[in-house]
Design a protein around this motif. Structure first.
Motif, PDB file in Angstrom:
ATOM      1  N   VAL A   1       0.899  -1.192   0.032  1.00 40.57           N
ATOM      2  CA  VAL A   1      -0.108   0.034  -0.153  1.00 40.57           C
ATOM      3  C   VAL A   1       0.757   1.276  -0.106  1.00 40.57           C
ATOM      4  O   VAL A   1       0.553   2.237  -0.937  1.00 40.57           O
ATOM      5  N   LEU A   2       2.030   1.242   0.745  1.00 41.44           N
ATOM      6  CA  LEU A   2       2.861   2.351   0.836  1.00 41.44           C
ATOM      7  C   LEU A   2       3.362   2.432  -0.456  1.00 41.44           C
ATOM      8  O   LEU A   2       3.485   3.627  -1.108  1.00 41.44           O
ATOM      9  N   SER A   3       3.766   1.351  -1.021  1.00 38.67           N
ATOM     10  CA  SER A   3       4.417   1.486  -2.587  1.00 38.67           C
ATOM     11  C   SER A   3       3.469   2.102  -3.461  1.00 38.67           C
ATOM     12  O   SER A   3       4.039   2.926  -4.544  1.00 38.67           O
ATOM     13  N   GLY A   4       2.287   1.667  -3.193  1.00 32.30           N
ATOM     14  CA  GLY A   4       1.026   2.391  -4.138  1.00 32.30           C
ATOM     15  C   GLY A   4       0.905   3.878  -4.157  1.00 32.30           C
ATOM     16  O   GLY A   4       0.813   4.746  -4.917  1.00 32.30           O
ATOM     17  N   VAL A   5       1.069   4.168  -2.836  1.00 35.68           N
ATOM     18  CA  VAL A   5       0.986   5.769  -2.597  1.00 35.68           C
ATOM     19  C   VAL A   5       2.242   6.381  -3.265  1.00 35.68           C
ATOM     20  O   VAL A   5       2.276   7.459  -3.804  1.00 35.68           O
ATOM     21  N   LEU A   6       3.327   5.867  -2.878  1.00 31.72           N
ATOM     22  CA  LEU A   6       4.651   6.423  -3.877  1.00 31.72           C
ATOM     23  C   LEU A   6       4.610   6.143  -5.214  1.00 31.72           C
ATOM     24  O   LEU A   6       5.283   7.281  -5.774  1.00 31.72           O
ATOM     25  N   GLU A   7       3.732   5.396  -5.846  1.00 32.59           N
ATOM     26  CA  GLU A   7       3.619   5.535  -7.078  1.00 32.59           C
ATOM     27  C   GLU A   7       2.855   6.798  -7.684  1.00 32.59           C
ATOM     28  O   GLU A   7       3.222   7.389  -8.654  1.00 32.59           O
TER      29      GLU A   7
END
Length: 104
Positions: free
Chosen positions: A7-13
Motif C-alpha cells: 500500500v505504501l508503495s502504491g502511494v509512492l507510485e
C-alpha cells in the motif's frame, strides 16, 4: 507486513507519477529529484511485497492504488476536472483492489 509495504508503495507510485508530470520533461530539479527517489522506493516496496504476494495481485493492487490517488490528487488540486463518471470509475478500481485483498 507485505500488504502494508504494498500500500505504501502504491502511494509512492502516485507521488512519482505526479512528480513526473510536474518535472516538465525532467527540466525542473525538485520534481525530478522527487520522481527519482519515489520511483526507486516504490519499486523496491513492490519487489519486497512480491516475495510473499502473488505477482498479479501485488501488481494490480500497486497500480490501482497509484492510479486512483494520482487522479484523485489531480482532481483535488484542479489539474483535472471532476465528474460523477470519473468518481464512479475510481470507486470501481478501489472495489477491485479491496476485492483482491479479500480473496488473497
Amino acid at each position: 507486513m507485505s500488504w502494508f509495504v504494498l500500500v505504501l508503495s502504491g502511494v509512492l507510485e502516485a507521488v512519482w507519477a505526479t512528480a513526473l508530470g510536474r518535472s516538465e520533461g525532467f527540466s525542473k530539479l525538485v520534481p525530478t529529484a522527487v520522481f527519482g527517489v519515489a520511483i526507486v522506493a516504490s519499486m523496491a516496496g513492490l519487489a519486497f511485497a512480491m516475495r510473499e504476494l502473488p505477482v498479479g495481485t501485488a501488481y494490480a493492487v500497486w497500480v490501482g492504488i497509484g492510479a486512483v490517488l494520482t487522479v484523485a490528487w489531480a482532481m483535488a488540486t484542479g489539474g483535472e476536472p471532476v465528474s460523477v463518471a470519473k468518481v464512479l470509475f475510481l470507486v470501481m478500481i478501489v472495489g477491485g483492489v479491496v476485492g483482491l485483498k479479500l480473496v488473497h
